[in-house]
Design a protein around this motif. Structure first.
Motif, short mmCIF file in Angstrom:
data_model
loop_
_atom_site.label_atom_id
_atom_site.label_comp_id
_atom_site.label_asym_id
_atom_site.label_seq_id
_atom_site.Cartn_x
_atom_site.Cartn_y
_atom_site.Cartn_z
N GLU A 65 0.76 -1.09 0.11
CA GLU A 65 0.04 0.02 -0.08
C GLU A 65 0.90 1.25 -0.10
O GLU A 65 1.91 1.52 0.62
N VAL A 66 0.20 2.12 -0.43
CA VAL A 66 0.87 3.70 -0.38
C VAL A 66 1.34 4.03 0.98
O VAL A 66 2.43 4.55 1.12
N ARG A 67 0.79 3.97 1.95
CA ARG A 67 0.90 3.98 3.42
C ARG A 67 2.02 3.37 3.78
O ARG A 67 2.82 3.82 4.72
N ASP A 68 2.36 2.29 3.34
CA ASP A 68 3.65 1.60 3.65
C ASP A 68 4.87 2.22 3.49
O ASP A 68 6.17 2.04 4.20
N TYR A 69 4.85 3.13 2.55
CA TYR A 69 6.13 4.13 2.17
C TYR A 69 6.22 5.25 2.61
O TYR A 69 7.40 6.23 2.14
N LEU A 70 5.30 5.71 3.65
CA LEU A 70 5.52 7.17 4.33
C LEU A 70 6.93 7.18 5.22
O LEU A 70 7.10 6.18 5.84
N GLY A 71 7.54 8.17 4.98
CA GLY A 71 8.91 8.50 5.68
C GLY A 71 9.95 8.58 4.61
O GLY A 71 9.79 8.93 3.25
N ILE A 72 11.32 8.10 4.97
CA ILE A 72 12.58 8.48 4.32
C ILE A 72 13.01 7.07 3.86
O ILE A 72 13.25 6.23 4.56
N GLU A 73 13.18 6.76 2.48
CA GLU A 73 13.80 5.82 1.58
C GLU A 73 13.33 4.66 2.14
O GLU A 73 13.89 3.83 2.50
N LYS A 74 11.85 4.34 2.04
CA LYS A 74 11.30 2.84 2.28
C LYS A 74 10.93 2.65 0.99
O LYS A 74 10.35 1.46 1.18
N VAL A 75 11.17 3.17 -0.07
CA VAL A 75 10.50 2.33 -1.31
C VAL A 75 11.89 1.58 -2.10
O VAL A 75 12.58 2.18 -2.32
N PRO A 76 11.36 0.25 -2.18
CA PRO A 76 12.87 -0.58 -2.44
C PRO A 76 13.05 -0.55 -4.04
O PRO A 76 14.17 -0.89 -4.11
N ASN A 77 11.98 -0.42 -4.92
CA ASN A 77 12.17 -0.55 -6.12
C ASN A 77 11.94 0.64 -6.94
O ASN A 77 11.17 1.57 -6.92
N PRO A 78 12.88 0.71 -7.93
CA PRO A 78 12.54 2.02 -8.95
C PRO A 78 11.19 1.73 -9.65
O PRO A 78 10.80 0.66 -9.85
N GLY A 79 10.46 2.93 -9.70
CA GLY A 79 9.22 2.81 -10.46
C GLY A 79 9.24 3.00 -12.23
O GLY A 79 10.55 2.81 -12.67
N VAL A 80 8.12 3.11 -12.76
CA VAL A 80 8.30 3.12 -14.25
C VAL A 80 8.92 4.72 -14.60
O VAL A 80 8.67 5.46 -13.51
N ALA A 81 9.12 4.84 -15.68
CA ALA A 81 9.42 6.10 -16.04
C ALA A 81 8.61 7.33 -15.71
O ALA A 81 7.51 6.99 -15.94
N LYS A 82 9.12 8.59 -15.58
CA LYS A 82 7.97 9.43 -15.50
C LYS A 82 8.70 10.81 -15.99
O LYS A 82 9.67 11.20 -15.80
N ILE A 83 7.57 11.64 -16.48
CA ILE A 83 8.04 12.95 -16.83
C ILE A 83 7.03 13.96 -16.25
O ILE A 83 5.91 13.80 -16.13
N LEU A 84 7.32 15.10 -15.69
CA LEU A 84 6.89 16.02 -14.76
C LEU A 84 6.87 17.35 -15.50
O LEU A 84 7.78 17.78 -15.85
N ILE A 85 5.48 17.92 -15.75
CA ILE A 85 5.38 19.16 -16.31
C ILE A 85 4.53 20.05 -15.36
O ILE A 85 3.40 19.81 -15.21
N PRO A 86 5.08 20.90 -14.74
CA PRO A 86 4.70 21.78 -13.83
C PRO A 86 3.72 22.95 -14.66
O PRO A 86 4.15 23.46 -15.54
N THR A 87 2.69 23.32 -13.99
CA THR A 87 1.78 24.24 -14.61
C THR A 87 1.57 25.72 -13.47
O THR A 87 0.94 26.31 -13.64
N THR A 88 2.24 25.28 -12.37
CA THR A 88 2.41 26.63 -11.35
C THR A 88 3.89 26.77 -11.01
O THR A 88 4.82 26.14 -11.36
N ALA A 89 4.19 27.94 -10.31
CA ALA A 89 5.46 28.54 -10.15
C ALA A 89 5.28 28.85 -8.55
O ALA A 89 5.10 30.10 -8.28
N GLY A 90 5.57 27.95 -7.72
CA GLY A 90 5.19 26.67 -7.73
C GLY A 90 6.09 25.71 -6.55
O GLY A 90 6.79 26.23 -5.80
N THR A 91 5.77 24.32 -6.71
CA THR A 91 6.24 23.70 -5.65
C THR A 91 7.48 23.21 -5.82
O THR A 91 8.02 22.81 -4.81
N GLY A 92 8.01 23.23 -6.95
CA GLY A 92 9.36 22.51 -7.45
C GLY A 92 9.30 21.10 -7.26
O GLY A 92 10.33 20.28 -7.44
N SER A 93 8.04 20.47 -7.25
CA SER A 93 7.95 19.02 -7.19
C SER A 93 8.42 18.12 -8.23
O SER A 93 8.85 17.30 -8.10
#
Length: 387
Positions: A117-145
């Motif tokens: 579950e998503v909740r399992d990964y709350l915290g620091i560096e708890k996600v074990p495996n790389p995910g699929v590729a991602k492209i991020l396109i911000p439309t605000t300026a902004g969060t820097g996410s």
């Protein structure tokens, strides 16, 4: 990128940045060998046609769309998007929007290749495996996410907000095109711009600050001080929009490695308990937390004042530092940001609960320049109400 090291600097592998650069989207998809795409966005961008523009650029690919992203997304929304991503068999996730859509996209891409579950990964560096590729396109300026390894989620049952921090949340590509931000309403421009300023200021005074984060943070502060007023009150000014998007990027690069402090540490319970949008919460709290932190980083606050255009040459170090708070308050006033928590209809009897929740945010307590105590947080919150 972990807070375990105060000297590490991390960044994403590729940034495509400039006017009209959204046209490069298909080329970036091809570079990542994407064939089945999940586009994650929000209803507002569907309504104004930006999502449609991006879908047209992706007409040569198989694209599914998840549009049910709300502001300050709940863990339930992230779970729904993650389940959708898993079912779709996507090999590339594109996040389009403000920080909410980008954070949901980051988590969904990670969950495709991780169990549980998503909740399992709350915290620091708890996600074990790389995910699929991602492209991020911000439309605000902004969060820097688009350039950070953090996603912040609302935990509705607990009435708080917590983060997932993982190198596997970093985008493969960020595309920053200021033309996508021109239609942003004034109030959203103001709140997201002050969010970026908060990132830059907190990174600059962080205990984990370093030369690279200092460079990006001070540059962002100067750009925001010089362009946010124009972006809010003359939204069609593309030069101001471009400056703000660049500043948001720089602030993201700064806090992505130097972290944030107790503006964020108190904004998260404020959002969790009272549904105050993240950018608004940061904006209102920023000068109050700065005033409390100032005694622990006087020379740094003086440099912030200079970056914001304040004349401090003939002032003492301490008085020069105070000008940073004055400059932030003046900017907030000019762009319509509320000055006090009263203006957000927050009751004074919430102070104790907000302070208690703030003390659980170790990720913000550790970088904060002043030693954080419960009494200190109570003092900040008391000062954030009208006298």
């Amino acid at each position: 990128m972990s807070m375990a090291s105060a000297t590490a600097f991390g960044a994403i592998e590729r940034i495509v940045h400039g006017r009209g650069q959204i046209a490069a989207l298909a080329a970036e998809v091809d570079r990542l060998r994407g064939t089945k795409i999940l586009l994650v966005t929000d209803p507002g961008l569907v309504r104004v046609g930006i999502a449609g523009t991006v879908q047209q650029l992706l007409s040569a690919y198989a694209v599914e769309t998840f549009t049910d992203v709300e502001p300050d997304p709940s863990i339930e929304t992230v779970t729904a998007c993650a389940d959708y991503a898993r079912r779709s068999g996507c090999d590339l996730v594109i996040g389009l929007g403000g920080g909410s859509a980008l954070d949901v996209a980051k988590c969904a891409a990670a969950m495709v290749n991780n169990p549980g579950e998503v909740r399992d990964y709350l915290g620091i560096e708890k996600v074990p495996n790389p995910g699929v590729a991602k492209i991020l396109i911000p439309t605000t300026a902004g969060t820097g996410s688009e350039v950070t390894n953090v996603a912040v989620l609302s935990l509705k049952a607990e009435q708080t907000k917590k983060g997932i921090v993982s190198r596997h949340l970093l985008a493969n590509v960020a595309i920053l095109d200021p033309e996508l931000t021109v239609g942003l309403p004034a109030a959203v421009t103001a709140a997201t711009g002050m969010d970026a300023l908060t990132h830059a200021i907190e990174a600059y005074v962080s205990r984990f600050a370093q030369s690279l984060t200092d460079h990006f943070a001070l540059s962002a502060i100067a750009m925001i001080a010089g362009s946010l007023r124009t972006a809010v009150h003359n939204g069609a000014d593309l030069a101001a929009r471009e400056q703000m998007l660049t500043a948001s990027l720089y602030a993201g690069l700064a806090f992505g490695s130097a972290a944030t402090g107790m503006v964020h540490g108190l904004a998260m319970p404020l959002g969790g308990q009272f549904n105050i949008p993240h950018g608004v919460a940061n904006s209102v709290l920023l000068p109050h937390v700065m005033r409390w932190n100032l005694v622990s980083a006087v020379s740094r606050y003086r440099e912030i004042a200079i970056a914001m255009g304040e004349k401090v040459e003939h002032l003492s170090q301490r008085d020069g530092a105070e000008r940073a708070v004055v400059a932030v308050e003046a900017l907030s006033l000019d762009i319509g940001i509320p000055a006090h928590l009263d203006d957000l209809a927050i009751p004074r009897d919430a102070i104790a609960a907000l302070a208690r929740d703030g003390m659980t945010n170790e990720r913000q307590i550790r970088p904060n320049p002043r030693d954080v105590t419960h009494d200190g947080l109570v003092s900040i919150l008391q000062g954030a109400f009208r006298p």
